[in-house]
Design an enzyme around this catalytic site. Structure first.
Site, short mmCIF file in Angstrom:
data_model
loop_
_atom_site.label_atom_id
_atom_site.label_comp_id
_atom_site.label_asym_id
_atom_site.label_seq_id
_atom_site.Cartn_x
_atom_site.Cartn_y
_atom_site.Cartn_z
N LYS A 123 -21.76 157.09 -5.54
CA LYS A 123 -20.51 156.34 -5.75
C LYS A 123 -20.89 155.07 -6.50
O LYS A 123 -21.34 154.10 -5.88
CB LYS A 123 -19.82 156.02 -4.43
CG LYS A 123 -18.40 155.47 -4.61
CD LYS A 123 -17.68 155.36 -3.28
CE LYS A 123 -16.28 154.79 -3.45
NZ LYS A 123 -15.34 155.76 -4.07
N LEU A 149 -13.91 163.18 0.81
CA LEU A 149 -13.89 164.43 1.56
C LEU A 149 -14.32 165.60 0.68
O LEU A 149 -15.18 166.40 1.07
CB LEU A 149 -12.48 164.68 2.10
CG LEU A 149 -12.26 166.01 2.82
CD1 LEU A 149 -13.05 166.06 4.12
CD2 LEU A 149 -10.77 166.21 3.10
N VAL A 175 -6.89 159.66 -1.69
CA VAL A 175 -6.39 161.04 -1.77
C VAL A 175 -7.41 162.08 -1.31
O VAL A 175 -7.12 163.28 -1.33
CB VAL A 175 -5.90 161.39 -3.19
CG1 VAL A 175 -4.72 160.53 -3.58
CG2 VAL A 175 -7.03 161.28 -4.21
N GLY A 230 -15.70 158.80 -8.22
CA GLY A 230 -15.14 157.63 -8.87
C GLY A 230 -14.47 156.71 -7.87
O GLY A 230 -14.47 156.95 -6.65
N ALA A 231 -13.90 155.63 -8.38
CA ALA A 231 -13.18 154.67 -7.54
C ALA A 231 -11.71 154.71 -7.89
O ALA A 231 -11.35 154.60 -9.08
CB ALA A 231 -13.74 153.26 -7.76
#
Length: 222
Positions: free
Chosen positions: A36, A16, A12, A112-113
Site C-alpha cells: 500500500k 479485503l 469499498v 491504491g488509496a
C-alpha cells in the site's frame, strides 16, 4: 504477474479483496506480498490497519516500510495529509519499493488509496501512479446506491489512462440494497472486464473465505 487494486470510492473493500488475492495465489504455491504505497489514518507508531492486514496475508517477509513507503496520521485525502506533514509524495520512492518487492516475490498486490483519481501531490494522482507502475487493474465496486455511475466512470478512467482492467469484484456494502442483482447485471453488460465474483454483505469480512468465493482464474492476461 502483479496487479493494482482500485475501487469506486474509499471504504469499498480494496483491502479485503487485496488480501483475498494474496491468500488465493499463496494457496497456489506462489510467493506473494501486498503493498500500500500511501496510507492515511495511522496509529501513533505510524502503522495503518490496512497495511497490517496486507502484511499478515503476505508470505514473503519484508519490512513495513517497503510495503508502505508513505503513511500519515490523519484519515484525510493523501495530498492534504502529506502537505500537513511537510512531505511530498514522490513516485520514485514508491517505484523503488515496488521493484524491491517484485524481486523477492512472484506476485505483488498493490492497493491504491481511495478511488482512482485521488490526488497524491500537486499534479499527480492514483491514476498516474497506476500508469507508472504499468500493471493491470482490478476494480472493486462497492455495491450500494450510486455504484453504477461510480463503476462506469472509474472503468472509463482506467481505459483512458491506457491501462487494462483485468477484472472487477462486486462487494456488497448495503445488506438491504434494492435490485442488487439487477445492478450487477447492468454492470456485467457494460464492463468489458470479467466479473470475478460477488462478495455478500457480512458484518466481519474474512479475506480467506473471500479467496475461496472469487474466480481469480478469470483474470484477464495482459
Amino acid at each position: 504477474m502483479s496487479y493494482f487494486i482500485t475501487g469506486t470510492d474509499t471504504g469499498v473493500g480494496k483491502t479485503l479483496i487485496s488480501c483475498a488475492l494474496l491468500y488465493a495465489f499463496a494457496a497456489q504455491g506462489q510467493r506473494v506480498v501486498g503493498m500500500k504505497p500511501v496510507a492515511v489514518g495511522c496509529d501513533d507508531n505510524g502503522h495503518n490497519q490496512d497495511v497490517k492486514q496486507l502484511q499478515a496475508a503476505s508470505n514473503v517477509l519484508v519490512s513495513y516500510g517497503q510495503i508502505n513507503p508513505y503513511s500519515f496520521l490523519d484519515a484525510i485525502a493523501p495530498h492534504i495529509a502529506a502537505r500537513n506533514a511537510g512531505v511530498r509524495i514522490d513516485f520514485a520512492r514508491i517505484l523503488t519499493s515496488y521493484h524491491e518487492l517484485a524481486s523477492q516475490a512472484d506476485m505483488v498486490i498493490i492497493e491504491g488509496a481511495g478511488g482512482f483519481r485521488v490526488p497524491l501531490n500537486n499534479n499527480q494522482d492514483i491514476a498516474d501512479l497506476a500508469l507508472q507502475l504499468g500493471l493491470p487493474v482490478i476494480l472493486v465496486v462497492g455495491m450500494r446506491l450510486g455504484c453504477l455511475n461510480h463503476a462506469l466512470l472509474t472503468a472509463s478512467a482506467i481505459e483512458a489512462c491506457g491501462l487494462k482492467c483485468a477484472g472487477w469484484v462486486a462487494n456488497v456494502l448495503d445488506a438491504d440494497m434494492l435490485a442488487l442483482q439487477a445492478n450487477i447485471v447492468a454492470l456485467q453488460q457494460r464492463l468489458v472486464a470479467p466479473l470475478l465474483g460477488v462478495v455478500p454483505w457480512q458484518p466481519q469480512p474474512d479475506a480467506r473465505m473471500v479467496a475461496l468465493q472469487l474466480k481469480f482464474e478469470l483474470l484477464e492476461e495482459i
